[in-house]
Design a protein around this motif. Structure first.
Motif, short mmCIF file in Angstrom:
data_model
loop_
_atom_site.label_atom_id
_atom_site.label_comp_id
_atom_site.label_asym_id
_atom_site.label_seq_id
_atom_site.Cartn_x
_atom_site.Cartn_y
_atom_site.Cartn_z
N TRP A 53 0.83 -1.21 0.00
CA TRP A 53 0.00 0.00 0.00
C TRP A 53 0.87 1.26 0.00
N ARG A 54 2.01 1.21 0.67
CA ARG A 54 2.88 2.38 0.77
C ARG A 54 3.37 2.86 -0.58
N VAL A 55 3.52 1.96 -1.54
CA VAL A 55 4.03 2.37 -2.85
C VAL A 55 2.93 2.84 -3.80
N VAL A 56 1.68 2.56 -3.49
CA VAL A 56 0.57 2.95 -4.38
C VAL A 56 0.58 4.45 -4.67
N PRO A 57 0.62 5.33 -3.66
CA PRO A 57 0.59 6.77 -3.98
C PRO A 57 1.76 7.20 -4.86
N LEU A 60 1.09 6.12 -8.42
CA LEU A 60 0.05 6.97 -9.01
C LEU A 60 0.59 8.34 -9.40
N LYS A 61 1.63 8.80 -8.69
CA LYS A 61 2.27 10.07 -9.05
C LYS A 61 3.26 9.92 -10.20
N GLY A 62 3.53 8.66 -10.58
CA GLY A 62 4.48 8.42 -11.66
C GLY A 62 5.92 8.37 -11.22
N THR A 63 6.17 8.19 -9.95
CA THR A 63 7.53 8.11 -9.44
C THR A 63 8.21 6.85 -9.99
N PRO A 64 9.44 6.96 -10.47
CA PRO A 64 10.16 5.79 -10.97
C PRO A 64 10.38 4.73 -9.88
N TYR A 65 10.39 3.47 -10.29
CA TYR A 65 10.54 2.36 -9.35
C TYR A 65 11.77 2.53 -8.46
N ARG A 66 12.90 2.85 -9.07
CA ARG A 66 14.15 2.98 -8.30
C ARG A 66 14.04 4.06 -7.22
N GLU A 67 13.40 5.14 -7.57
CA GLU A 67 13.22 6.23 -6.60
C GLU A 67 12.30 5.77 -5.46
N ILE A 68 11.24 5.04 -5.81
CA ILE A 68 10.34 4.51 -4.78
C ILE A 68 11.13 3.57 -3.87
N ARG A 81 4.93 -5.53 -8.99
CA ARG A 81 3.68 -6.27 -8.82
C ARG A 81 2.53 -5.33 -8.51
N VAL A 82 2.78 -4.35 -7.65
CA VAL A 82 1.73 -3.38 -7.33
C VAL A 82 1.37 -2.58 -8.58
N ALA A 83 2.38 -2.20 -9.35
CA ALA A 83 2.13 -1.44 -10.59
C ALA A 83 1.26 -2.26 -11.55
N ARG A 84 1.54 -3.57 -11.66
CA ARG A 84 0.72 -4.42 -12.53
C ARG A 84 -0.71 -4.49 -12.03
N GLY A 89 -5.27 -5.11 -12.45
CA GLY A 89 -5.91 -5.80 -11.34
C GLY A 89 -7.41 -5.56 -11.25
N ALA A 90 -7.96 -5.88 -10.11
CA ALA A 90 -9.41 -5.81 -9.88
C ALA A 90 -9.90 -4.40 -9.60
N GLY A 91 -8.99 -3.45 -9.43
CA GLY A 91 -9.39 -2.06 -9.20
C GLY A 91 -9.43 -1.64 -7.74
N GLY A 92 -9.02 -2.54 -6.85
CA GLY A 92 -9.07 -2.22 -5.43
C GLY A 92 -8.13 -1.12 -5.00
N TYR A 93 -6.89 -1.16 -5.49
CA TYR A 93 -5.95 -0.10 -5.13
C TYR A 93 -6.47 1.25 -5.62
#
Length: 107
Positions: A53-57, A60-68, A81-84, A89-93
């Motif tokens: 959940w911590r990486v979702v925001p 959504l802001k478009g932050t690069p994976y490495r920076e996250i 996986r979260v990005a996929r 996915g089912a739309g829950g995030y």
């Protein structure tokens, strides 16, 4: 995570997940949800869900994976996986993020 010797039949698993979703929907407020999750999950499972959940925001802001990864220490595999899930996915995030007013990128 510990595996069952044989997985539940799809129907039984769906019924169990629906029952769990219903129980979560009846809880009132973050404190009740947290108490339920602490009873339901191991500390490792809770940490993994919190990391996701911590990486979702950030995604959504478009932050690069490495920076996250550098900011959160969450693995790039988990971030991917979260990005996929955000994409396919089912739309829950996305539903939860929208409910919280989190910004989105163009996806």
């Amino acid at each position: 995570m510990k595996q069952r010797p044989e997985p539940l039949p799809t129907y039984d698993a769906a019924v169990a997940i629906d029952a769990l979703a219903h129980v979560l929907s009846t809880l009132k407020g973050a404190a009740e949800v947290r108490a339920f999750l602490e009873d339901l999950c191991t500390p490792t499972e809770l940490e993994a869900m919190g990391d996701r959940w911590r990486v979702v925001p950030e995604l959504l802001k478009g932050t690069p994976y490495r920076e996250i990864h550098e900011h959160t220490k969450v693995s790039t595999t988990t971030i991917g996986r979260v990005a996929r899930c955000l994409e396919l996915g089912a739309g829950g995030y996305r539903a939860a993020a929208k409910r919280l007013g989190l910004s989105r990128n163009s996806h």
